[in-house]
Design a protein around this motif. Structure first.
Motif, PDB file in Angstrom:
ATOM      1  N   ALA A 204       1.463   7.845   8.295  1.00 24.06           N
ATOM      2  CA  ALA A 204       0.450   8.050   7.676  1.00 24.06           C
ATOM      3  C   ALA A 204       0.595   8.158   5.837  1.00 24.06           C
ATOM      4  O   ALA A 204       0.198   7.669   4.690  1.00 24.06           O
ATOM      5  CB  ALA A 204      -0.228   9.289   7.479  1.00 24.06           C
ATOM      6  N   TYR A 205       2.173   8.802   6.113  1.00 25.09           N
ATOM      7  CA  TYR A 205       2.644   8.793   4.333  1.00 25.09           C
ATOM      8  C   TYR A 205       3.196   7.420   3.275  1.00 25.09           C
ATOM      9  O   TYR A 205       3.014   7.346   2.659  1.00 25.09           O
ATOM     10  CB  TYR A 205       3.838   9.959   4.337  1.00 25.09           C
ATOM     11  N   SER A 206       3.639   6.768   4.637  1.00 25.75           N
ATOM     12  CA  SER A 206       3.976   5.389   4.034  1.00 25.75           C
ATOM     13  C   SER A 206       2.808   4.212   4.441  1.00 25.75           C
ATOM     14  O   SER A 206       2.964   3.705   3.025  1.00 25.75           O
ATOM     15  CB  SER A 206       4.686   4.730   5.388  1.00 25.75           C
ATOM     16  N   THR A 207       1.837   4.771   4.564  1.00 28.15           N
ATOM     17  CA  THR A 207       0.273   3.553   4.181  1.00 28.15           C
ATOM     18  C   THR A 207      -0.103   4.294   2.761  1.00 28.15           C
ATOM     19  O   THR A 207      -0.435   3.439   1.903  1.00 28.15           O
ATOM     20  CB  THR A 207      -0.356   4.279   5.656  1.00 28.15           C
ATOM     21  N   LEU A 208      -0.162   5.896   2.837  1.00 24.91           N
ATOM     22  CA  LEU A 208      -0.651   6.584   1.241  1.00 24.91           C
ATOM     23  C   LEU A 208       0.328   5.745   0.321  1.00 24.91           C
ATOM     24  O   LEU A 208      -0.536   5.620  -0.436  1.00 24.91           O
ATOM     25  CB  LEU A 208      -0.370   7.676   1.885  1.00 24.91           C
ATOM     26  N   ALA A 209       1.387   5.507   1.004  1.00 22.66           N
ATOM     27  CA  ALA A 209       2.061   5.115  -0.746  1.00 22.66           C
ATOM     28  C   ALA A 209       1.912   3.744  -0.686  1.00 22.66           C
ATOM     29  O   ALA A 209       2.187   3.138  -1.714  1.00 22.66           O
ATOM     30  CB  ALA A 209       3.787   5.461  -0.574  1.00 22.66           C
TER      31      ALA A 209
ATOM     32  N   GLN B  51      -1.335   3.626  -2.810  1.00 25.21           N
ATOM     33  CA  GLN B  51      -1.381   4.064  -4.318  1.00 25.21           C
ATOM     34  C   GLN B  51      -0.657   3.255  -4.476  1.00 25.21           C
ATOM     35  O   GLN B  51      -0.983   2.957  -6.323  1.00 25.21           O
ATOM     36  CB  GLN B  51       0.236   5.183  -4.648  1.00 25.21           C
ATOM     37  N   GLN B  52       0.472   1.770  -4.537  1.00 31.23           N
ATOM     38  CA  GLN B  52       0.847   1.111  -5.259  1.00 31.23           C
ATOM     39  C   GLN B  52       0.218  -0.335  -5.705  1.00 31.23           C
ATOM     40  O   GLN B  52       0.212  -0.834  -6.322  1.00 31.23           O
ATOM     41  CB  GLN B  52       2.213   0.725  -3.826  1.00 31.23           C
ATOM     42  N   SER B  53      -0.633  -0.362  -4.499  1.00 37.06           N
ATOM     43  CA  SER B  53      -1.529  -1.302  -4.363  1.00 37.06           C
ATOM     44  C   SER B  53      -2.465  -1.039  -5.254  1.00 37.06           C
ATOM     45  O   SER B  53      -3.140  -1.688  -6.052  1.00 37.06           O
ATOM     46  CB  SER B  53      -2.461  -1.572  -3.072  1.00 37.06           C
ATOM     47  N   ASN B  54      -2.923  -0.049  -5.393  1.00 39.04           N
ATOM     48  CA  ASN B  54      -4.031   1.382  -6.388  1.00 39.04           C
ATOM     49  C   ASN B  54      -3.561   0.776  -8.268  1.00 39.04           C
ATOM     50  O   ASN B  54      -3.947   0.280  -8.742  1.00 39.04           O
ATOM     51  CB  ASN B  54      -4.228   1.971  -5.654  1.00 39.04           C
ATOM     52  N   LYS B  55      -2.428   1.089  -7.756  1.00 38.80           N
ATOM     53  CA  LYS B  55      -1.751   0.222  -8.786  1.00 38.80           C
ATOM     54  C   LYS B  55      -1.234  -0.609  -9.884  1.00 38.80           C
ATOM     55  O   LYS B  55      -1.509  -0.720 -10.916  1.00 38.80           O
ATOM     56  CB  LYS B  55      -0.293   1.512  -9.301  1.00 38.80           C
ATOM     57  N   GLN B  56      -1.008  -1.448  -8.464  1.00 35.44           N
ATOM     58  CA  GLN B  56      -0.773  -2.652  -8.980  1.00 35.44           C
ATOM     59  C   GLN B  56      -2.643  -3.239  -9.327  1.00 35.44           C
ATOM     60  O   GLN B  56      -2.614  -4.633 -10.205  1.00 35.44           O
ATOM     61  CB  GLN B  56      -0.374  -3.947  -8.030  1.00 35.44           C
TER      62      GLN B  56
END
Length: 411
Positions: free
Chosen positions: A146-151, A154-159
């Motif tokens: 879940a933490y990796s998916t959340l990361a 977050q990366q996709s959201n940032k992009q």
């Protein structure tokens, strides 16, 4: 003890029985003769005196031995009592030892049972602990995922935010490119899902107008691709599936209103009979005509040159109508699947049953047969165009703001 109280000198009596006085040598047997009574009595008195004297002497001599016997008996009784007491004490000790051993065995059994129960509890506790550890490990693994998916999110959201910021800084032409890309997608949906090439051509032309309004010379490749797509769609020979489906729906709804074949009881009368006049002067002619009509029509024989079809029962009529409706529905399904063979077979069977079982002189029947003949001439052709050339170019324009140059193959 009671014997001692009753007889104070038992040993003396016993001694007397054992030690009897020896017969005196002076005793003589009584005389056989009865004559001399005095001499006999004197002799008896002497004899009794001597026997009493010997008994007293025997008692005096037996007194020392009776005391020793009493002491021996007393010691024997004492030893017997000690032996009995020792035996009883030994019995008590053995019984107590047996009870102790029984109690010890019960204690050992209880201890073994308690050990087994304790061992089972330890096993259950260990199993529960292992399950808990496995659950915690699984939760930890899920948390890591879940933490990796959340990361990643977050990366996709940032992009995505960066891309939105880049898009916001672009020129208004970008929105026109997005609109053109949407129109091309709608054209593909109309062409492949709804089989409507005319609407697809209009949408492609609208997309070309949007690209032309951008007035960007670098988009010449995109406009050339759109023109090629428009020409390919124009070249398609497609069937108007929608209108054909509507025509079949109309026939399905009107099939119940068609009349069936019936036996024709009104045969044509080929005789040229003259009517009866109202003049009294022609009474003879009128009578003759009436007589001939009566005699000629009394027995009539008519001939049929066609086959006489048997009448259908109401149940058979219902099955006939439902079978024709089913064949028309199968023709619609074949249109959606672009199945030319099943389409032609369904239309042919429906037309054959109409001509065989329905009244061909009825106008509605004739109109339905003509409609089926027109539908039978339709050829169902599947669209061979799979994709538009302009779609990937428009996606590049929307995402990157420009069309990426194609890589030339290395020589």
């Amino acid at each position: 003890m009671e014997n001692n109280k009753k007889d104070p000198n038992p040993s003396a009596q016993k001694g007397e029985n054992v030690i009897s006085p020896a017969p005196s040598p002076k005793e003589k047997p009584p005389l056989a003769k009865k004559g001399n009574a005095t001499s006999q009595q004197s002799a008896d008195s002497k004899t009794n005196n001597q026997s009493n004297a010997s008994v007293n002497n025997g008692r005096r001599k037996a007194k020392p031995s009776s005391w020793w016997i009493r002491i021996g008996l007393l010691l024997s009784l004492l030893v017997a009592m000690i032996a009995v007491a020792a035996s009883y004490w030994l019995y008590l000790q053995l019984d107590q030892q047996a009870n102790n051993q029984t109690q010890l065995g019960q204690n050992i059994t209880e201890q073994v049972t308690q050990n087994k129960a304790f061992k089972y509890e330890l096993q259950q506790t260990a199993m529960a602990a292992n399950k808990r550890i496995a659950t915690l490990e699984q939760q930890q693994s899920n948390n890591i995922k879940a933490y990796s998916t959340l990361a990643e999110l977050q990366q996709s959201n940032k992009q995505l935010q960066e891309r939105v910021a880049v898009i916001a800084q672009r020129s208004p032409n970008h929105w026109m490119a997005s609109e053109a890309e949407y129109l091309v997608r709608m054209a593909g949906r109309k062409l492949w899902l709804e089989n409507d090439p005319q609407t697809a051509i209009g949408l492609l032309q609208s997309a070309d107008e949007r690209i032309s309004a951008m007035k960007d010379p670098s988009l010449t490749i995109l406009r050339r691709a759109l023109a090629d797509d428009i020409s390919k769609v124009n070249a398609l020979k497609t069937t108007d599936i929608t209108n054909t489906i509507f025509d079949l729906d109309t026939l399905i709804n009107d099939i119940t209103q068609l009349p069936l074949n019936r036996v024709d009881e009104n045969f044509a009368n080929h005789k040229n009979t003259q009517p009866v006049t109202d003049s009294i002067d022609d009474w003879q002619q009128n009578l003759t005509r009436t007589w001939h009509e009566l005699t000629d029509g009394f027995i009539t024989i008519r001939k049929r040159t066609t086959d006489l079809e048997p009448l259908l029962s109401p149940e058979q009529q219902w099955y006939l109508v439902e079978n024709i409706r089913n064949k028309l529905l199968q023709a619609q399904l074949a249109l959606y699947r672009f199945d030319q063979v099943n389409y032609q077979q369904s239309i042919s069977l429906a037309d054959k049953w109409l001509q065989q079982y329905f009244d061909l002189r009825d106008l509605k029947t004739k109109a339905m047969i003509e409609s089926l003949d027109k539908l039978a001439k339709i050829k169902v052709e599947k669209i061979t165009l799979n994709k538009f050339q302009a779609s990937p170019l428009l996606q590049q324009l929307v995402i990157y703001g420009e069309i990426m140059p194609t890589e030339e193959p290395a020589q």
